[in-house]
Design an enzyme around this catalytic site. Structure first.
Site, PDB file in Angstrom:
ATOM      1  N   CYS A 190     -10.579   2.327  11.150  1.00 17.37           N
ATOM      2  CA  CYS A 190      -9.545   1.797  10.249  1.00 17.37           C
ATOM      3  C   CYS A 190     -10.025   0.652   9.358  1.00 17.37           C
ATOM      4  CB  CYS A 190      -8.289   1.403  11.013  1.00 17.37           C
ATOM      5  SG  CYS A 190      -8.545   0.098  12.202  1.00 17.37           S
ATOM      6  N   LYS A 231      -2.972   2.574  24.458  1.00 15.92           N
ATOM      7  CA  LYS A 231      -2.765   1.715  23.296  1.00 15.92           C
ATOM      8  C   LYS A 231      -1.495   2.157  22.598  1.00 15.92           C
ATOM      9  CE  LYS A 231      -4.828   0.310  18.920  1.00 15.92           C
ATOM     10  NZ  LYS A 231      -6.038   0.261  18.096  1.00 15.92           N
ATOM     11  N   ARG A 283       0.767   4.433  12.389  1.00 11.35           N
ATOM     12  CA  ARG A 283      -0.192   4.981  13.347  1.00 11.35           C
ATOM     13  C   ARG A 283       0.486   5.757  14.480  1.00 11.35           C
ATOM     14  NH1 ARG A 283      -4.343   2.422  11.066  1.00 11.35           N
ATOM     15  NH2 ARG A 283      -4.710   0.181  11.181  1.00 11.35           N
ATOM     16  N   TYR A 337      -7.633 -14.162  21.938  1.00 11.70           N
ATOM     17  CA  TYR A 337      -8.089 -15.118  20.932  1.00 11.70           C
ATOM     18  C   TYR A 337      -8.092 -16.539  21.489  1.00 11.70           C
ATOM     19  CZ  TYR A 337      -7.308 -10.978  18.159  1.00 11.70           C
ATOM     20  OH  TYR A 337      -7.357  -9.689  17.699  1.00 11.70           O
ATOM     21  N   LYS A 390      -2.913  -2.110  26.027  1.00 11.20           N
ATOM     22  CA  LYS A 390      -2.752  -2.930  24.833  1.00 11.20           C
ATOM     23  C   LYS A 390      -1.432  -2.601  24.158  1.00 11.20           C
ATOM     24  CE  LYS A 390      -4.886  -3.504  20.386  1.00 11.20           C
ATOM     25  NZ  LYS A 390      -5.578  -2.792  19.383  1.00 11.20           N
ATOM     26  N   SER A 408      -3.083  -9.896  18.539  1.00  7.55           N
ATOM     27  CA  SER A 408      -2.875 -10.894  17.494  1.00  7.55           C
ATOM     28  C   SER A 408      -1.445 -11.432  17.466  1.00  7.55           C
ATOM     29  CB  SER A 408      -3.250 -10.296  16.145  1.00  7.55           C
ATOM     30  OG  SER A 408      -2.534  -9.104  15.903  1.00  7.55           O
ATOM     31  N   ARG A 457      -4.079  -6.904  11.298  1.00  7.82           N
ATOM     32  CA  ARG A 457      -4.361  -6.067  10.129  1.00  7.82           C
ATOM     33  C   ARG A 457      -4.697  -6.921   8.914  1.00  7.82           C
ATOM     34  NH1 ARG A 457      -0.039  -1.340  11.868  1.00  7.82           N
ATOM     35  NH2 ARG A 457      -1.182  -0.846  13.794  1.00  7.82           N
ATOM     36  N   CYS A 464     -13.905   2.051  15.800  1.00 10.85           N
ATOM     37  CA  CYS A 464     -12.736   2.617  15.134  1.00 10.85           C
ATOM     38  C   CYS A 464     -13.059   2.746  13.654  1.00 10.85           C
ATOM     39  CB  CYS A 464     -11.509   1.732  15.333  1.00 10.85           C
ATOM     40  SG  CYS A 464      -9.968   2.572  14.876  1.00 10.85           S
TER      41      CYS A 464
HETATM   42  C1  PBG Z   1      -8.207  -0.926  15.486  1.00  9.04           C
HETATM   43  C2  PBG Z   1      -7.643  -2.010  16.313  1.00  9.04           C
HETATM   44  C3  PBG Z   1      -6.420  -2.685  16.175  1.00  9.04           C
HETATM   45  C4  PBG Z   1      -6.416  -3.713  17.114  1.00  9.04           C
HETATM   46  C5  PBG Z   1      -7.598  -3.608  17.837  1.00  9.04           C
HETATM   47  N1  PBG Z   1      -8.325  -2.541  17.341  1.00  9.04           N
HETATM   48  C6  PBG Z   1      -5.333  -2.546  15.167  1.00  9.04           C
HETATM   49  C7  PBG Z   1      -4.512  -1.345  15.106  1.00  9.04           C
HETATM   50  O1  PBG Z   1      -4.579  -0.434  15.911  1.00  9.04           O
HETATM   51  O2  PBG Z   1      -3.767  -1.305  14.134  1.00  9.04           O
HETATM   52  C8  PBG Z   1      -5.328  -4.738  17.292  1.00  9.04           C
HETATM   53  C9  PBG Z   1      -5.744  -6.040  17.875  1.00  9.04           C
HETATM   54  C10 PBG Z   1      -4.806  -7.168  17.674  1.00  9.04           C
HETATM   55  O3  PBG Z   1      -3.678  -7.023  17.173  1.00  9.04           O
HETATM   56  O4  PBG Z   1      -5.194  -8.288  18.025  1.00  9.04           O
HETATM   57  N2  PBG Z   1      -7.658   0.312  15.604  1.00  9.04           N
END
Ligand code: PBG
Length: 323
Positions: free
Chosen positions: A122, A195, A217, A313, A248, A274, A205, A120
């Site tokens: 970001c 997602k 997003r 995690y 996800k 997370s 983040r 990714c």
């Molecule tokens: C990157 C990405 C994200 C997560 C995994 N890959 C963040 C997002 O899309 O903002 C989130 C994982 C998590 O919250 O544990 N694009």
């Protein structure tokens, strides 16, 4: 026929019998451990909102992976925080970037550990969005090329699998073609297929330093209200060549995982993100819920819904409990 000839409690009276009839059993190889790697040496910086989760420099990452292997963890997914961010996230596809460096270190320290890489933009862009920006929005087709280059840099460094999480249209097909052209036809793609634009990514983040600097997003990640659309996303990714599809977040999407399981014959991954982790820890820290119990219950429910593997995690802690 029912009560009194049928008594459901007969099979619940003894732990051994309960275990005999248990339908869903977790094992350490169900788990994939997400790890955050950052530049520096000897760095192990805890994420305030995620107890027990750290930003690690490459040397500390290797230590963490050795310990994770000892706990029974078989696979990790790596997220990189670069030295420099810029508009096009150039460090994401640098052969000497943070992820290629990490992969090379782990391949020598923990050769049996499966290394999956998050693909990714970001974490690497100064604006924090998952691709190249044009007219205030992420430009889908320009981003595909960046993602392909990033996947190739990871594959060249020795990644076992790549996992695109950007939600651009057509990225699985584009990455597949690029990998095949460079001789990486045997590297699988785990696609973040369904997602959702979820509030549960908040703590991530901070961990990945990837907060969008403007907007959100929602123009690329899915609306959490949509189940049928999730099935379309998954089916398109399968057509483009995804080997594993991911849903996800996990607990807010058990219905999506379940329907995907019943609809598609492809391995399904679920990401306990997370915010799910932080919520469980926060409740436990307050003494409101028992950490071990709800950790295992949450993981069991995700597997029961139909996930073949869980990014979590809790991977190390849960694996330790199961061995
Ligand atoms: C990157 C990405 C994200 C997560 C995994 N890959 C963040 C997002 O899309 O903002 C989130 C994982 C998590 O919250 O544990 N694009």
């Amino acid at each position: 026929m029912g009560y009194p000839r049928i008594r459901m409690r007969r099979l619940r009276r003894k732990v051994q019998i309960r275990e005999m009839v248990r339908e869903t059993v977790l094992a350490p190889d169900d788990f994939i451990l997400p790890l955050f790697v950052r530049p520096g040496d000897g760095v192990k910086r805890e994420i305030a909102s995620m107890p027990g989760v750290y930003q690690l420099s490459v040397d500390r990452l290797a230590e963490e992976c050795v310990a994770a292997c000892r706990d029974g963890v078989r696979a990790v997914i790596l997220f990189g925080i670069p030295e420099h961010k810029d508009a096009l996230g150039t460090e994401a596809y640098d052969d000497n970037g943070i992820i290629p460096k990490s992969i090379r270190a782990l391949k020598s320290e923990t050769p049996d550990l499966i290394i999956i890489t998050d693909v990714c933009m970001c974490e690497y862009t100064d604006h924090g969005h998952c691709g190249a920006i044009k007219n205030g929005d992420v430009d889908n087709d320009a981003t595909l090329e960046l993602l392909a280059k990033e996947s190739l840099a990871h594959a060249r460094a020795g990644a076992d699998m790549v996992a695109p999480s950007d939600m651009m249209d057509g990225r699985v097909g584009h990455i597949r073609k690029s990998l095949d052209n460079e001789g990486f036809e045997n590297i699988p793609i785990m696609s973040y297929a369904a997602k959702f634009a979820s509030g549960f990514y908040g703590p991530f983040r901070d961990a990945a330093e990837s907060l969008p600097q403007f907007g959100d997003r929602k123009s690329y990640q899915m609306d959490p209200a949509n189940r049928r659309e999730a099935m379309r996303e998954i089916s398109l990714d399968i057509d483009e060549g995804a080997d594993i599809v991911m849903v996800k977040p996990a607990m807010p999407c058990l219905d999506i995982i379940h329907e995907a399981r019943n609809t598609f014959d492809i391995p399904i991954a679920a990401y306990q993100v997370s915010g799910e982790y932080s919520m469980i820890h926060a409740a436990a820290q307050n003494g409101w819920l028992d950490l071990e119990t709800i950790m295992m219950e949450s993981l069991t429910s995700i597997k029961r819904a139909g996930a073949d593997m869980i990014l979590t995690y809790f991977a190390r802690t849960a694996a330790r409990l199961l061995t």
